[in-house]
Scaffold this active site. Structure first.
Site, mmCIF file in Angstrom:
data_model
loop_
_atom_site.group_PDB
_atom_site.id
_atom_site.type_symbol
_atom_site.label_atom_id
_atom_site.label_comp_id
_atom_site.label_asym_id
_atom_site.label_seq_id
_atom_site.Cartn_x
_atom_site.Cartn_y
_atom_site.Cartn_z
ATOM 1 N N SER A 188 -9.152 1.945 -41.049
ATOM 2 C CA SER A 188 -10.635 2.209 -41.393
ATOM 3 C C SER A 188 -10.819 3.678 -41.103
ATOM 4 O O SER A 188 -10.390 4.173 -40.507
ATOM 5 C CB SER A 188 -11.535 1.246 -40.672
ATOM 6 O OG SER A 188 -12.882 1.482 -40.817
ATOM 7 N N TYR A 233 -13.239 -2.507 -31.847
ATOM 8 C CA TYR A 233 -12.835 -2.557 -33.538
ATOM 9 C C TYR A 233 -12.093 -1.138 -33.576
ATOM 10 O O TYR A 233 -11.129 -1.039 -34.197
ATOM 11 C CB TYR A 233 -13.908 -2.977 -34.407
ATOM 12 C CG TYR A 233 -13.367 -2.665 -35.749
ATOM 13 C CD1 TYR A 233 -12.476 -3.689 -36.290
ATOM 14 C CD2 TYR A 233 -13.886 -1.882 -36.465
ATOM 15 C CE1 TYR A 233 -12.130 -3.850 -37.685
ATOM 16 C CE2 TYR A 233 -13.769 -1.736 -37.957
ATOM 17 C CZ TYR A 233 -12.749 -2.585 -38.449
ATOM 18 O OH TYR A 233 -12.295 -2.518 -39.769
HETATM 19 N N1 LIG Z 1 -15.057 -4.574 -45.378
HETATM 20 C C1 LIG Z 1 -15.050 -3.367 -44.949
HETATM 21 O O1 LIG Z 1 -15.951 -2.610 -44.887
HETATM 22 C C2 LIG Z 1 -13.798 -2.764 -44.287
HETATM 23 C C3 LIG Z 1 -13.827 -1.380 -44.058
HETATM 24 C C4 LIG Z 1 -12.640 -0.784 -43.365
HETATM 25 C C5 LIG Z 1 -11.657 -1.516 -43.236
HETATM 26 N N2 LIG Z 1 -11.688 -3.106 -43.373
HETATM 27 C C6 LIG Z 1 -10.474 -3.957 -43.003
HETATM 28 O O2 LIG Z 1 -10.018 -4.633 -44.117
HETATM 29 C C7 LIG Z 1 -9.350 -5.725 -43.615
HETATM 30 C C8 LIG Z 1 -9.706 -6.640 -44.605
HETATM 31 O O3 LIG Z 1 -11.036 -7.051 -44.294
HETATM 32 P P1 LIG Z 1 -12.029 -7.560 -45.453
HETATM 33 O O4 LIG Z 1 -13.261 -6.489 -45.207
HETATM 34 O O5 LIG Z 1 -11.476 -7.889 -46.539
HETATM 35 O O6 LIG Z 1 -12.662 -8.701 -44.495
HETATM 36 P P2 LIG Z 1 -12.757 -10.520 -45.015
HETATM 37 O O7 LIG Z 1 -13.373 -10.545 -46.368
HETATM 38 O O8 LIG Z 1 -13.410 -11.029 -43.730
HETATM 39 O O9 LIG Z 1 -11.176 -10.613 -44.929
HETATM 40 C C9 LIG Z 1 -10.500 -10.793 -43.533
HETATM 41 C C10 LIG Z 1 -9.249 -11.653 -43.835
HETATM 42 O O10 LIG Z 1 -8.528 -11.708 -42.763
HETATM 43 C C11 LIG Z 1 -7.870 -13.049 -42.398
HETATM 44 N N3 LIG Z 1 -8.212 -13.260 -40.855
HETATM 45 C C12 LIG Z 1 -8.882 -13.160 -40.064
HETATM 46 N N4 LIG Z 1 -8.634 -13.609 -38.762
HETATM 47 C C13 LIG Z 1 -7.499 -14.128 -39.146
HETATM 48 C C14 LIG Z 1 -6.720 -14.869 -38.222
HETATM 49 N N5 LIG Z 1 -6.952 -15.137 -36.920
HETATM 50 N N6 LIG Z 1 -5.356 -15.318 -38.594
HETATM 51 C C15 LIG Z 1 -5.094 -15.119 -39.904
HETATM 52 N N7 LIG Z 1 -6.056 -14.279 -40.720
HETATM 53 C C16 LIG Z 1 -7.006 -13.971 -40.334
HETATM 54 C C17 LIG Z 1 -9.032 -13.854 -43.077
HETATM 55 O O11 LIG Z 1 -8.628 -15.187 -43.331
HETATM 56 P P3 LIG Z 1 -8.926 -16.669 -42.930
HETATM 57 O O12 LIG Z 1 -10.346 -16.484 -42.561
HETATM 58 O O13 LIG Z 1 -8.643 -17.467 -43.911
HETATM 59 O O14 LIG Z 1 -8.017 -16.530 -41.635
HETATM 60 C C18 LIG Z 1 -9.319 -12.925 -44.303
HETATM 61 O O15 LIG Z 1 -8.345 -13.381 -45.385
HETATM 62 C C19 LIG Z 1 -9.499 -5.800 -42.264
HETATM 63 O O16 LIG Z 1 -8.434 -5.308 -41.398
HETATM 64 C C20 LIG Z 1 -10.853 -4.959 -41.937
HETATM 65 O O17 LIG Z 1 -10.761 -4.421 -40.698
HETATM 66 C C21 LIG Z 1 -12.699 -3.695 -44.002
#
Ligand SMILES: NC(=O)c1ccc[n+]([C@@H]2O[C@H](COP(=O)([O-])OP(=O)(O)OC[C@H]3O[C@@H](n4cnc5c(N)ncnc54)[C@H](OP(=O)(O)O)[C@@H]3O)[C@@H](O)[C@H]2O)c1
Length: 263
Positions: free
Chosen positions: A138, A151
């Protein structure tokens, strides 16, 4: 035949990766806790069994989960040639009130599971002299952020590990990139208790991240910034004192004043 292993495949950015790789007819192993969501996605994207999609429902908060994922693939003779480490979550709030359970889980999911998965699958890639690793970090990983401290630290860990592996593996036929998005429209913010609508920064769609990642992977570009603004936010840091960088980061983080008293 080679498989793409995608963690965090059940929603947001990870799910968009799954959709894109299905369009490209790539065989995949999908990892997340939500078995039902993964199965639904697999059935939707591969009604006839092509591409071949395997569901490996695991809680990455469990320290044994990387080993189980590796065994799942080994027992079925699924050779993993590309890993997309996307699973992760955040927590917005004062560090002193962060639940310890949340703290341990974030360290495990965002850092230890990712590091363990890479470690377990890497020897196979090295033996084949080819492979790819895409780690989702990120822009928040380039500096501390008040009230998002752990985070930001986990995302910083991902950047450092990716840099090291990129350098270590580039002559072994293995590409390692680290993707650094800004705000993306996913379920992330609701879980983290963030409020992107309170930020001055624009919110992009997950497809922007996926497109940029694939482009970056093809060129083995260590750092991938999905938008020009993401790049600029990090690039400009070098011209400002660290105190100003930290203040700006806290200002741009979409927290409600009730979540955290920063100022
Ligand atoms: N959205 C943003 O603004 C943003 C910005 C920068 C970076 N990111 C990064 O992008 C990545 C994806 O996030 P996203 O934005 O797509 O969020 P999201 O829609 O909340 O997706 C998160 C994913 O991680 C999985 N996950 C969470 N806890 C878990 C666990 N204990 N075991 C297995 N899987 C787990 C969730 O699956 P389940 O709940 O089904 O387990 C889900 O598939 C993350 O690493 C986040 O830090 C996001």
């Amino acid at each position: 035949m080679s498989y793409t292993l995608i963690t965090g495949a059940s929603s947001g950015i990870g799910r968009e990766f799954v959709r894109e790789f299905a369009r490209r007819k790539s065989d995949m192993v999908l990892v997340a806790r939500s078995d039902d969501k993964l199965r639904e996605l697999g059935a939707e994207l591969s009604p006839s069994g092509t591409p071949d999609i395997h569901i490996c429902a695991e809680d990455l908060g469990d320290p044994e989960s990387p080993r189980r994922i590796y065994e799942y693939c080994r027992e079925r003779e699924l050779r993993v040639g590309l890993i997309i480490n996307c699973a992760g979550f955040g927590f917005a709030g004062e560090y002193g009130s962060m639940p310890l359970k949340e703290l341990q889980e974030m360290i495990q999911v965002n850092m230890a599971a990712m590091a363990g998965i890479i470690r377990l699958f890497l020897p196979g890639m090295i033996a084949e002299k080819r492979g790819g690793i895409v780690n989702i970090s990120s822009v928040g990983g380039f500096q501390g952020i008040a009230c998002l401290g752990l985070y930001a630290a986990t995302k910083s860990f991902i950047i450092t590990l990716s840099e090291s592996l990129h350098e270590e593996l580039k002559d072994k036929g293995i590409k390692v990139i680290v993707v650094c998005p800004g705000y993306i429209e996913t379920g992330f913010h609701a879980r983290a208790c963030q409020h992107p609508e309170h930020s001055l920064l624009p919110v992009s769609s997950p497809s922007v991240v996926v497109r940029a990642s694939i482009k970056g992977l093809l060129k083995n570009k260590l750092f991938v910034f999905p938008t020009f603004l993401d790049f600029l936010l990090v690039f400009l840091q070098r011209f400002f004192p660290r105190a100003a960088v930290l203040k700006t980061a806290a200002f741009l983080a979409p927290l409600k004043s009730s979540d955290c008293q920063v100022f």
